[in-house]
Design a protein around this motif. Structure first.
Motif, PDB file in Angstrom:
ATOM      1  N   MET A 203     -24.847  14.335  12.565  1.00 20.87           N
ATOM      2  CA  MET A 203     -23.615  14.128  13.353  1.00 20.87           C
ATOM      3  C   MET A 203     -22.736  13.110  12.647  1.00 20.87           C
ATOM      4  SD  MET A 203     -24.975  11.434  16.224  1.00 20.87           S
ATOM      5  CE  MET A 203     -25.637   9.848  15.684  1.00 20.87           C
ATOM      6  N   PHE A 204     -21.414  13.308  12.671  1.00 26.09           N
ATOM      7  CA  PHE A 204     -20.523  12.274  12.153  1.00 26.09           C
ATOM      8  C   PHE A 204     -19.970  11.483  13.323  1.00 26.09           C
ATOM      9  CE2 PHE A 204     -16.276  10.634  11.294  1.00 26.09           C
ATOM     10  CZ  PHE A 204     -16.619   9.730  10.306  1.00 26.09           C
TER      11      PHE A 204
ATOM     12  N   ILE B 207     -22.584   2.759  13.781  1.00 27.80           N
ATOM     13  CA  ILE B 207     -22.325   1.327  13.577  1.00 27.80           C
ATOM     14  C   ILE B 207     -21.515   1.166  12.291  1.00 27.80           C
ATOM     15  CG2 ILE B 207     -23.372  -0.913  13.061  1.00 27.80           C
ATOM     16  CD1 ILE B 207     -25.746  -0.097  14.821  1.00 27.80           C
ATOM     17  N   PRO B 208     -20.300   0.608  12.380  1.00 25.00           N
ATOM     18  CA  PRO B 208     -19.462   0.481  11.191  1.00 25.00           C
ATOM     19  C   PRO B 208     -19.993  -0.577  10.221  1.00 25.00           C
ATOM     20  CG  PRO B 208     -18.425  -0.616  13.038  1.00 25.00           C
ATOM     21  CD  PRO B 208     -19.640   0.095  13.586  1.00 25.00           C
TER      22      PRO B 208
ATOM     23  N   TRP C 120     -24.303   4.484   4.876  1.00 29.37           N
ATOM     24  CA  TRP C 120     -24.730   5.587   5.761  1.00 29.37           C
ATOM     25  C   TRP C 120     -24.889   5.221   7.242  1.00 29.37           C
ATOM     26  CZ3 TRP C 120     -29.289   4.409   8.120  1.00 29.37           C
ATOM     27  CH2 TRP C 120     -30.096   3.421   7.493  1.00 29.37           C
ATOM     28  N   VAL C 121     -24.917   3.929   7.561  1.00 30.70           N
ATOM     29  CA  VAL C 121     -25.175   3.531   8.961  1.00 30.70           C
ATOM     30  C   VAL C 121     -24.116   4.044   9.940  1.00 30.70           C
ATOM     31  CG1 VAL C 121     -26.566   1.480   8.496  1.00 30.70           C
ATOM     32  CG2 VAL C 121     -24.066   1.299   8.545  1.00 30.70           C
ATOM     33  N   GLU C 122     -22.871   4.157   9.464  1.00 33.59           N
ATOM     34  CA  GLU C 122     -21.815   4.583  10.381  1.00 33.59           C
ATOM     35  C   GLU C 122     -22.046   6.027  10.828  1.00 33.59           C
ATOM     36  OE1 GLU C 122     -17.820   4.196   8.803  1.00 33.59           O
ATOM     37  OE2 GLU C 122     -17.176   3.656  10.834  1.00 33.59           O
TER      38      GLU C 122
ATOM     39  N   VAL D  34     -26.048   4.522  -4.135  1.00 32.18           N
ATOM     40  CA  VAL D  34     -26.780   4.556  -2.861  1.00 32.18           C
ATOM     41  C   VAL D  34     -26.466   5.845  -2.098  1.00 32.18           C
ATOM     42  CG1 VAL D  34     -27.021   3.479  -0.597  1.00 32.18           C
ATOM     43  CG2 VAL D  34     -26.923   2.053  -2.652  1.00 32.18           C
ATOM     44  N   SER D  35     -25.183   6.207  -2.042  1.00 29.44           N
ATOM     45  CA  SER D  35     -24.783   7.413  -1.304  1.00 29.44           C
ATOM     46  C   SER D  35     -25.440   8.656  -1.904  1.00 29.44           C
ATOM     47  CB  SER D  35     -23.260   7.566  -1.329  1.00 29.44           C
ATOM     48  OG  SER D  35     -22.652   6.447  -0.725  1.00 29.44           O
TER      49      SER D  35
END
Lengths: 336, 336
Positions: A1-2, A207-208, A200-202, A148-149
């Protein structure tokens, strides 16, 4: 999910609309935590949230002060059989080995390349720091973010054969959303490297990046051919673990949280800082008791050790989640 | 005015409702920046904001990435005749003198107590650091927060005879609100001490403590008689100025801003880091040109020096605000 950055706004609006259009009784019947069994932890969470978010309640907390902090490894996602950060470091050593022929005969790099986990373990924290510095520094912040991405998109957990981002705990995702829908601002406060989480946390937690507190290395600003860059230096800047967590929370957030969620001794001081104060607070520890669906560990293992924190939970009435009995499902993929 | 932390949500909702209920033409006629004259800076700000916030625009920027950073001293409030932080330190030395008899014969404290600004100036940065450490460290974070809150409520600016919090720039308050109404998240990135700003920025600027980046000293977590405390140590942790600003932005916010607002060479690197990148960005420098209503200074004075930044503004097409000609009013109290 985005999940967009304005999730908090979106959720808040959606929630307000729901409240406005739904009879109170119907609202009361909707379950904000469907993956939680109806045991004590779920009841304690709901009681706390309703208490602090209800206008006129004696324990009402103004929305700006509804700060909730979450440890990451072992609290929001799986930390076994090794921290994802270590898995990243090991993969990076292998990926960069061709550019570092000396690693073939230099420890702890040789152990990584030969898969000699015994020697690697014997290298201890000193060896770990060497691995981190060799794989996390020596490039710009933009370059590291891309590394990382790319890695998080392709790396797979050895046991579950799935991306690490799918090994997040569904009940905790529901808890994050439930808190935000009730005016809480949710932060990650992790011993892990902040730059390893932010890409990636967002998308995964909603969570931004600016609400992630973590360990960091030093960076240096340089104009290179007229282009501003931040270069990552092989120097530890801050370790956001144990007694460092309250320090990181104060430095980054600037006010004391009213809810803290952790799973190991590394979260003890964060839980103390959050809960041992005036007013209403909530502390929770995720206890890994489910060897079948995830892992079972605490006092018996050096990993994610939970000696002090579990004892402190009893003394301070922190809620302890028994994953096996309190969670209906562990991962999002378990949802029927 | 008291501005709650959920100001962004409130403003966003209000804005959406306005859009929904107001004919586009009527909305276009409302002025979001009434204290700005219709000169180039105002036009440039509005053009940028509409460009990045308009769905479908070639330069559209998703809301999560609409990060705006503001210097504080000289950009959001008056920094003359001395930084408010220094005024605080001098007042604290006088207030604590009775507990430090040695200060009567020890520089730079003696100079402060005798009002000998010449000797104080001669003490230079070393003397300044001594004053800061003696007045900002040696207590818990809770104790320091109370000291700051009590001081900011009673201290008065020598020239305007008003609380420092009334010497904020009305046009910049409107700009902060305008940006937030258009989905921007506003941050302060100041060379000033972060703990000196956090107790009052939320009420004055509508910026919550967690969106303030600043200089800091080290703190240490201690359990004292079972009570968790953070003790402020006389050690510099981080100087959030000049090349430190991009470092602080990256460490605290974790993504690159698209708009930066400053007023001195201390903001040069922040403006470079923000604007010299791909995509649409906006850089603005507040140029102090109004000796009558506030102050006029830049190249002529060591204070708030603006040599490099003003030259860079021309090269990089940053907007330069001429306070005298571009602002209708300076302070909120000037509003008729």
């Amino acid at each position: 999910m985005f999940v967009p950055r304005d999730l908090e706004t979106a959720r808040a609006v959606a929630f307000l609309v729901t409240v406005a259009l739904t009879p109170a009784v119907a609202l009361a019947q909707t379950d904000p935590l469907p993956s939680w069994n109806d045991t004590q932890p779920k009841a304690a969470i709901v009681e706390f949230v309703e208490k602090v978010s209800k206008e006129g309640s004696a324990d009402f907390v103004p929305e700006p002060e509804r700060i909730a902090v979450f440890d990451n490894d072992g609290t929001l996602w799986t930390e076994h059989p090794m921290y994802v950060q270590l898995a990243f470091a090991l993969d990076r050593v292998k990926a960069e080995a061709a550019n570092h022929p000396e690693w073939a005969t230099t420890q702890p790099f040789q152990a990584v390349l030969e898969g000699d986990m015994k020697t690697l373990a014997d290298a201890g924290e000193k060896g770990l720091v060497e691995l981190i510095m060799a794989t996390h520094a020596g490039m710009t912040t933009d370059e590291f973010q891309k590394i990382v991405s790319d890695w998080i998109a392709t790396a797979r957990d050895p046991r579950f054969k799935r991306p690490y981002t799918e090994l997040v705990y569904q009940p905790m995702l529901e808890l994050l959303a439930y808190l935000r829908a009730n005016g809480f601002k949710t932060f990650i406060v992790s011993g892990g490297g902040v730059e390893l989480m932010r890409p990636w946390v967002e998308q995964i937690y909603g969570i931004p990046p600016e609400q992630v507190v973590g360990s960091s290395i030093n960076t240096q600003f340089e104009m290179r051919d007229g282009i501003p860059t931040l270069f990552r230096l092989p120097q530890v800047n801050f370790i956001d673990d144990k007694a460092g967590k309250p320090v990181g929370i104060n430095e980054h957030i600037g006010r004391r949280p009213i809810a803290a969620f952790g799973n190991s001794d590394g979260d003890l001081e964060m839980l103390q800082w959050t809960t041992l104060a005036d007013g209403e607070q909530f502390g929770l520890i995720v206890h890994h008791t489910d060897a079948e669906r995830e892992y079972a560990y605490d006092r018996q293992t050096e990993f994610g050790r939970l000696d002090k924190a579990l004892d402190a939970a009893a003394v301070n009435q922190w809620t302890v989640v028994d994953m096996k009995t309190d969670w209906k499902v562990i991962f999002p993929s378990d949802l029927k």
